[in-house]
Design a protein around this motif. Structure first.
Motif, PDB file in Angstrom:
ATOM      1  N   LYS A  72      -5.331  -5.390   7.658  1.00 25.35           N
ATOM      2  CA  LYS A  72      -5.839  -6.669   7.168  1.00 25.35           C
ATOM      3  C   LYS A  72      -6.726  -6.542   5.941  1.00 25.35           C
ATOM      4  O   LYS A  72      -6.760  -7.435   5.101  1.00 25.35           O
ATOM      5  CB  LYS A  72      -6.602  -7.378   8.289  1.00 25.35           C
ATOM      6  CG  LYS A  72      -5.750  -7.728   9.497  1.00 25.35           C
ATOM      7  CD  LYS A  72      -6.572  -8.425  10.566  1.00 25.35           C
ATOM      8  CE  LYS A  72      -5.709  -8.778  11.780  1.00 25.35           C
ATOM      9  NZ  LYS A  72      -6.526  -9.437  12.842  1.00 25.35           N
ATOM     10  N   THR A  73      -7.463  -5.447   5.847  1.00 28.90           N
ATOM     11  CA  THR A  73      -8.397  -5.267   4.741  1.00 28.90           C
ATOM     12  C   THR A  73      -8.023  -4.049   3.923  1.00 28.90           C
ATOM     13  O   THR A  73      -7.230  -3.202   4.360  1.00 28.90           O
ATOM     14  CB  THR A  73      -9.839  -5.084   5.256  1.00 28.90           C
ATOM     15  OG1 THR A  73      -9.940  -3.803   5.926  1.00 28.90           O
ATOM     16  CG2 THR A  73     -10.224  -6.193   6.221  1.00 28.90           C
ATOM     17  N   ILE A  74      -8.603  -3.950   2.748  1.00 28.94           N
ATOM     18  CA  ILE A  74      -8.346  -2.782   1.898  1.00 28.94           C
ATOM     19  C   ILE A  74      -8.801  -1.502   2.584  1.00 28.94           C
ATOM     20  O   ILE A  74      -8.114  -0.472   2.529  1.00 28.94           O
ATOM     21  CB  ILE A  74      -9.030  -2.964   0.527  1.00 28.94           C
ATOM     22  CG1 ILE A  74      -8.367  -4.119  -0.243  1.00 28.94           C
ATOM     23  CG2 ILE A  74      -8.952  -1.675  -0.306  1.00 28.94           C
ATOM     24  CD1 ILE A  74      -9.054  -4.494  -1.535  1.00 28.94           C
ATOM     25  N   ASP A  75      -9.928  -1.559   3.265  1.00 29.67           N
ATOM     26  CA  ASP A  75     -10.410  -0.361   3.963  1.00 29.67           C
ATOM     27  C   ASP A  75      -9.475   0.069   5.085  1.00 29.67           C
ATOM     28  O   ASP A  75      -9.442   1.254   5.461  1.00 29.67           O
ATOM     29  CB  ASP A  75     -11.811  -0.610   4.518  1.00 29.67           C
ATOM     30  CG  ASP A  75     -12.877  -0.629   3.426  1.00 29.67           C
ATOM     31  OD1 ASP A  75     -12.612  -0.071   2.335  1.00 29.67           O
ATOM     32  OD2 ASP A  75     -13.958  -1.206   3.652  1.00 29.67           O
ATOM     33  N   ASP A  76      -8.685  -0.869   5.618  1.00 33.64           N
ATOM     34  CA  ASP A  76      -7.705  -0.516   6.649  1.00 33.64           C
ATOM     35  C   ASP A  76      -6.610   0.401   6.115  1.00 33.64           C
ATOM     36  O   ASP A  76      -5.886   1.035   6.897  1.00 33.64           O
ATOM     37  CB  ASP A  76      -7.048  -1.781   7.214  1.00 33.64           C
ATOM     38  CG  ASP A  76      -7.977  -2.604   8.086  1.00 33.64           C
ATOM     39  OD1 ASP A  76      -8.992  -2.057   8.559  1.00 33.64           O
ATOM     40  OD2 ASP A  76      -7.687  -3.812   8.278  1.00 33.64           O
ATOM     41  N   LEU A  77      -6.487   0.471   4.795  1.00 33.40           N
ATOM     42  CA  LEU A  77      -5.428   1.287   4.184  1.00 33.40           C
ATOM     43  C   LEU A  77      -5.787   2.771   4.120  1.00 33.40           C
ATOM     44  O   LEU A  77      -5.007   3.582   3.626  1.00 33.40           O
ATOM     45  CB  LEU A  77      -5.130   0.775   2.772  1.00 33.40           C
ATOM     46  CG  LEU A  77      -4.642  -0.677   2.664  1.00 33.40           C
ATOM     47  CD1 LEU A  77      -4.444  -1.062   1.201  1.00 33.40           C
ATOM     48  CD2 LEU A  77      -3.346  -0.885   3.449  1.00 33.40           C
ATOM     49  N   LYS A  78      -6.938   3.117   4.625  1.00 31.65           N
ATOM     50  CA  LYS A  78      -7.379   4.516   4.581  1.00 31.65           C
ATOM     51  C   LYS A  78      -6.353   5.430   5.255  1.00 31.65           C
ATOM     52  O   LYS A  78      -5.956   5.219   6.405  1.00 31.65           O
ATOM     53  CB  LYS A  78      -8.732   4.670   5.272  1.00 31.65           C
ATOM     54  CG  LYS A  78      -9.334   6.059   5.133  1.00 31.65           C
ATOM     55  CD  LYS A  78     -10.760   6.108   5.646  1.00 31.65           C
ATOM     56  CE  LYS A  78     -11.388   7.472   5.402  1.00 31.65           C
ATOM     57  NZ  LYS A  78     -12.808   7.514   5.837  1.00 31.65           N
ATOM     58  N   GLY A  79      -5.906   6.453   4.507  1.00 30.13           N
ATOM     59  CA  GLY A  79      -4.953   7.422   5.023  1.00 30.13           C
ATOM     60  C   GLY A  79      -3.522   6.921   5.114  1.00 30.13           C
ATOM     61  O   GLY A  79      -2.636   7.651   5.573  1.00 30.13           O
ATOM     62  N   LYS A  80      -3.268   5.688   4.659  1.00 32.43           N
ATOM     63  CA  LYS A  80      -1.930   5.112   4.764  1.00 32.43           C
ATOM     64  C   LYS A  80      -1.090   5.395   3.517  1.00 32.43           C
ATOM     65  O   LYS A  80      -1.606   5.792   2.468  1.00 32.43           O
ATOM     66  CB  LYS A  80      -2.031   3.595   4.974  1.00 32.43           C
ATOM     67  CG  LYS A  80      -2.828   3.182   6.198  1.00 32.43           C
ATOM     68  CD  LYS A  80      -2.184   3.672   7.482  1.00 32.43           C
ATOM     69  CE  LYS A  80      -2.955   3.165   8.699  1.00 32.43           C
ATOM     70  NZ  LYS A  80      -2.346   3.641   9.979  1.00 32.43           N
ATOM     71  N   THR A  81       0.204   5.153   3.651  1.00 30.45           N
ATOM     72  CA  THR A  81       1.115   5.243   2.514  1.00 30.45           C
ATOM     73  C   THR A  81       1.271   3.840   1.932  1.00 30.45           C
ATOM     74  O   THR A  81       1.711   2.919   2.628  1.00 30.45           O
ATOM     75  CB  THR A  81       2.492   5.787   2.947  1.00 30.45           C
ATOM     76  OG1 THR A  81       2.318   7.102   3.468  1.00 30.45           O
ATOM     77  CG2 THR A  81       3.444   5.836   1.762  1.00 30.45           C
ATOM     78  N   VAL A  82       0.885   3.689   0.681  1.00 29.72           N
ATOM     79  CA  VAL A  82       0.839   2.368   0.057  1.00 29.72           C
ATOM     80  C   VAL A  82       1.615   2.405  -1.255  1.00 29.72           C
ATOM     81  O   VAL A  82       1.494   3.349  -2.034  1.00 29.72           O
ATOM     82  CB  VAL A  82      -0.621   1.933  -0.204  1.00 29.72           C
ATOM     83  CG1 VAL A  82      -0.665   0.537  -0.805  1.00 29.72           C
ATOM     84  CG2 VAL A  82      -1.425   1.979   1.098  1.00 29.72           C
ATOM     85  N   ALA A  83       2.388   1.376  -1.497  1.00 29.01           N
ATOM     86  CA  ALA A  83       3.226   1.316  -2.702  1.00 29.01           C
ATOM     87  C   ALA A  83       2.750   0.222  -3.648  1.00 29.01           C
ATOM     88  O   ALA A  83       2.105  -0.741  -3.250  1.00 29.01           O
ATOM     89  CB  ALA A  83       4.683   1.061  -2.318  1.00 29.01           C
ATOM     90  N   SER A  84       3.059   0.398  -4.921  1.00 25.45           N
ATOM     91  CA  SER A  84       2.906  -0.646  -5.926  1.00 25.45           C
ATOM     92  C   SER A  84       3.892  -0.337  -7.046  1.00 25.45           C
ATOM     93  O   SER A  84       4.514   0.725  -7.065  1.00 25.45           O
ATOM     94  CB  SER A  84       1.477  -0.717  -6.460  1.00 25.45           C
ATOM     95  OG  SER A  84       1.299  -1.896  -7.230  1.00 25.45           O
ATOM     96  N   THR A  85       4.037  -1.262  -7.963  1.00 28.59           N
ATOM     97  CA  THR A  85       5.048  -1.118  -9.014  1.00 28.59           C
ATOM     98  C   THR A  85       4.487  -0.424 -10.238  1.00 28.59           C
ATOM     99  O   THR A  85       3.390  -0.759 -10.700  1.00 28.59           O
ATOM    100  CB  THR A  85       5.600  -2.509  -9.401  1.00 28.59           C
ATOM    101  OG1 THR A  85       6.191  -3.099  -8.233  1.00 28.59           O
ATOM    102  CG2 THR A  85       6.645  -2.405 -10.491  1.00 28.59           C
ATOM    103  N   SER A  86       5.233   0.529 -10.754  1.00 30.70           N
ATOM    104  CA  SER A  86       4.796   1.302 -11.912  1.00 30.70           C
ATOM    105  C   SER A  86       4.627   0.408 -13.130  1.00 30.70           C
ATOM    106  O   SER A  86       5.329  -0.590 -13.291  1.00 30.70           O
ATOM    107  CB  SER A  86       5.807   2.413 -12.228  1.00 30.70           C
ATOM    108  OG  SER A  86       7.075   1.860 -12.533  1.00 30.70           O
TER     109      SER A  86
END
Length: 301
Positions: free
Chosen positions: A141-155
């Motif tokens: 739910k939050t940005i801090d929840d992304l800790k240690g996760k695999t996250v994508a975005s567009t180059s």
């Protein structure tokens, strides 16, 4: 786009000069000589710029660019003007503007101070925040929840830049993947190759709405930065062409037609699947349309 108050008197004088045809330079000269204006579009940036089931480019930004083309045609006193549509990506759009391959980029490009060193933008036509989408089942739910996760975005986007900055400043230890476009980025989440995909909230809303199971996804309330402006991109150091483009957008944005155009793409079913973004115009957007502004500084809005 009639941002006359932002354009130098000298530029306007050129537009009004009797010998205008002999004094053409830059993009207007290129368009006059070729009889063609070349527009860059995106294939998956719904509802701003994308292709329908017949592979025809459509979208909110392209409708705005139609008005720009009308203004260019009238300025050059042309009976007809051919429109050539060229697909672009996040990594090719700025180079293709710079080298003259395309004259306008009508998609979903963020106007920021860094990009203004390379290209110019016309008046803002949307304000969007950088958020992430994840599966509801993930509990993210939050940005801090992304800790240690695999996250994508567009180059090549401001989104991935802000993602890297958050990863460093918050010590999140994320594994960051890159995608070529929004469709590929969302697919990484759909297929569980990424836990989340970071992109402009309005584009995420479109991806979720057009997915097979919209209730299975959630967009974060957390944002990586304050809302940023979108603008039609054009070449720098061409004030006469920019004056024409700004004149067209000012005419459109400050007219009653703008509310109808916005409703067409953001609060009504759109092709090809009839999805509805249900994204009413915000007070900030109403202000931006009433007082056209081409600033790349989010604080200006």
């Amino acid at each position: 786009m009639k941002k006359a108050f932002f354009v130098s008197c000298a530029a306007l004088a050129v537009l009004a000069a009797p010998a205008f045809a002999e004094e053409l330079t830059g993009t207007l000269q290129k368009i006059k000589d070729s009889g063609t204006i070349t527009i860059g579009y995106r294939e998956t940036s719904m509802p701003f710029s994308y292709i329908d089931d017949s592979q025809n480019p459509i979208g909110f930004a392209l409708d705005i660019c139609d008005k720009i083309v009308d203004e260019v045609k009238a300025t050059l006193k042309l009976d007809k003007l051919k429109i050539e549509l060229t697909p672009v990506s996040s990594s090719t759009r700025i180079p293709l503007i710079g080298n003259g391959t395309i004259d306008l980029e009508c998609a979903s490009t963020t106007n920021n101070l860094e990009r203004e060193k390379l290209v110019a933008f016309t008046h803002t036509y949307f304000l969007t925040a950088n958020r992430f989408v994840a599966k509801m089942s993930s509990g993210l739910k939050t940005i801090d929840d992304l800790k240690g996760k695999t996250v994508a975005s567009t180059s090549g986007t401001s989104n991935i830049k802000e993602l890297f900055e958050a990863n460093t400043s918050r010590h999140l230890g994320m594994t960051i993947l890159t995608s070529k476009d929004t469709a590929e980025g969302f697919l990484l989440v759909e297929t569980d190759r990424a836990d989340a995909y970071v992109m402009d909230d309005i584009l995420l809303a479109g991806l979720v709405a057009s997915s097979k199971t919209p209730p299975a996804y959630a967009i974060s309330t957390d944002e990586f930065a304050v809302p940023e402006p979108y603008g039609i991109m054009l070449r720098r150091d061409d004030p006469v062409f920019k004056a024409v483009v700004d004149r067209a957008t000012t005419k459109l944005y400050t007219s009653p037609a703008m509310a109808a155009l916005y409703a067409k793409w953001f609060t009504s079913p759109i092709p090809p699947k009839g999805i509805n973004f249900n994204f009413p115009m915000t007070p900030e957007m109403q202000k931006a349309f009433a007082h056209p502004n081409d600033s790349g500084d989010p604080k200006a809005y």
